[in-house]
Design an enzyme around this catalytic site. Sequence first.
Site, PDB file in Angstrom:
ATOM      1  CD  GLU A   1      53.888  66.080  47.725  1.00  0.00           C
ATOM      2  OE1 GLU A   1      54.851  66.169  48.518  1.00  0.00           O
ATOM      3  OE2 GLU A   1      53.966  65.452  46.650  1.00  0.00           O
TER       4      GLU A   1
ATOM      5  CG  HIS B   1      58.822  58.558  42.936  1.00  0.00           C
ATOM      6  ND1 HIS B   1      59.965  59.309  43.012  1.00  0.00           N
ATOM      7  CD2 HIS B   1      57.840  59.289  43.539  1.00  0.00           C
ATOM      8  CE1 HIS B   1      59.695  60.470  43.614  1.00  0.00           C
ATOM      9  NE2 HIS B   1      58.421  60.477  43.954  1.00  0.00           N
TER      10      HIS B   1
END
Length: 579
Positions: free
Chosen positions: A158, A256
């Site tokens: 992140e 993803h």
Amino acid sequence: MLIRLALVTALFCLSSLTVANQPVAHIFDYQRFCAQHKNRPSQDQWWRYLVALSGRIDGDIRVYRNHLEGNGDPLVMAISQNAQYYDAFRRLMGMDGVDGRGLRHNLLVNMNRGSNGEPFECGDGEVFDAMSVRQGNELSFDAFSKTTMALEEVVGHEAYHAFIGYNSALEYEFQSGALNEALADAFGVVFRQWLESGRPDNPADIQSRSNALWQLRDVGQPLRDMISPNNHDQPDHMNQYIKLPNTADGDWGGVHYNSGIINHAFFLLAEGGQHRRLGSGPTVSGIGPYKALTIWHSGAILMHPYSDFRDAREKFQRAAVELFGHGSGEVQSLVNALDAVGIAFVPLPQAPVTTPGPTEPEETIPPVNDPVTVPTPPETSADPVVIDTNPNPGPVVTNPAPTPGPVMANPEPEPTEGTEAKRWWLIGLLLVAGGALLWLSRRQPFAETASTVASPAWSSVQQASRKADSDNASAGTSKDFKIHIDGAKLYLDPALLRTKDGQVFGRSANFCHVVLANAAISRRHLRVCLVDKALWVTDLNSQAGVMVNGQSIPPMQPVRWEIGDTLSVANRVKLERKS
């Protein structure tokens, strides 16, 4: 002199001490905020809190390089420790702050996604959730649920999303979004490997140690696996590429899913061998996790918001050549790894050729896109120049390439009365004795492969950049693209302006179309693009910034460049669009 030196030294030490005493990260426990508002904060209270924690207030835990301040439950303290470790790892990679320019890292923990799917709800929750939140200059933080905040690779993942947002700004859709995910995966995985290797001071000592360290974890099982992407519904080769719609249900074009292709290439580059599922194709000589990550990281900085896999290959190869040299084993390993997963071939940049600079100002080779020489720059040309803003110019460096690319030349000096006769005498001599050699030297190309997709990509001009604007093919004359750089005339290249990369200005001859030879200029400082018949300038997260008419512009947010506007680059070089 000694007094002045002592004063400068003291100021430098004081500055270094001040930086060292600043927190490198702030941890905010969302459940504390909920408790302050009896678990029912209003929308306004919620928004004000998120804006405040993005840089205006101190966290519940302040993370310094060598210690932590504040108290929290064991999980909160664990992520605080991970934030401290991540700062150390980031510095090993040459990154200053979460954006590369010293921005502090804000982490919101104990965040929950509620029953209606909205994040940041109060109360306990065990849903696996993590996200990087950026919105202009207001919001800047990473958020983690209770199940993710202690996972080192997820923290690193992140945090690297934030770096991408402040640099290449890869759009979160289709292949650019898959690259965004894969780059963050690589950084997170190698961060965990560094921790498991004992946090060595020499990152070359990072070892993968086990297959599990090539995975991103979920609750009780792997979420993604770089060795075997197919085990988690990800493709590992372009022949398995998944086409999905750009919707939430379509995973924004499969960001993803298709990241698995880039992830397997990264694994092969680091560990070596053949494609694990196919058991065939090129055999890669592994270069180790750290070297592989430096190529991914350096390539990411060169990308533009809509880079696809083929463009990423070009940027990775350019970065590898810059890092390890032409003909190196690392470059060959990269080529083999990208071939192994079926990413379209892109030629390598060729080795540079250094030639001495001009000995006489009047013999300086003018830019090939000068309107006197070539009234209309060809669409396939990429012919930038070196603008030397230093008083003592060095040698001119040219980079030959098999495809048309920029050449390096100094701006044509204005003739003076005293040199006019000598100029004509030299021109006559050159025409007789060396005209052919002069022509060849002018045509030395630079190894920049322009993108074939003609539209820059920013959310503010998204519609204009995505549609095929037939008017752009004929928009503008040579005068529309004339600028002055510290008084020297330069014509921008319309063919480059219409590409997604645009025409890039900066200090590096390897990474820019127009080289500004000044130490204060960043390697890649700004980009100029043509969208909907208008010029737009973007600060590429430069160290010293860009100002338009005296006003600083935020990084990675394009600003329209109108006729009459003046750009100040690093407060050193002036770019003007004159009427």
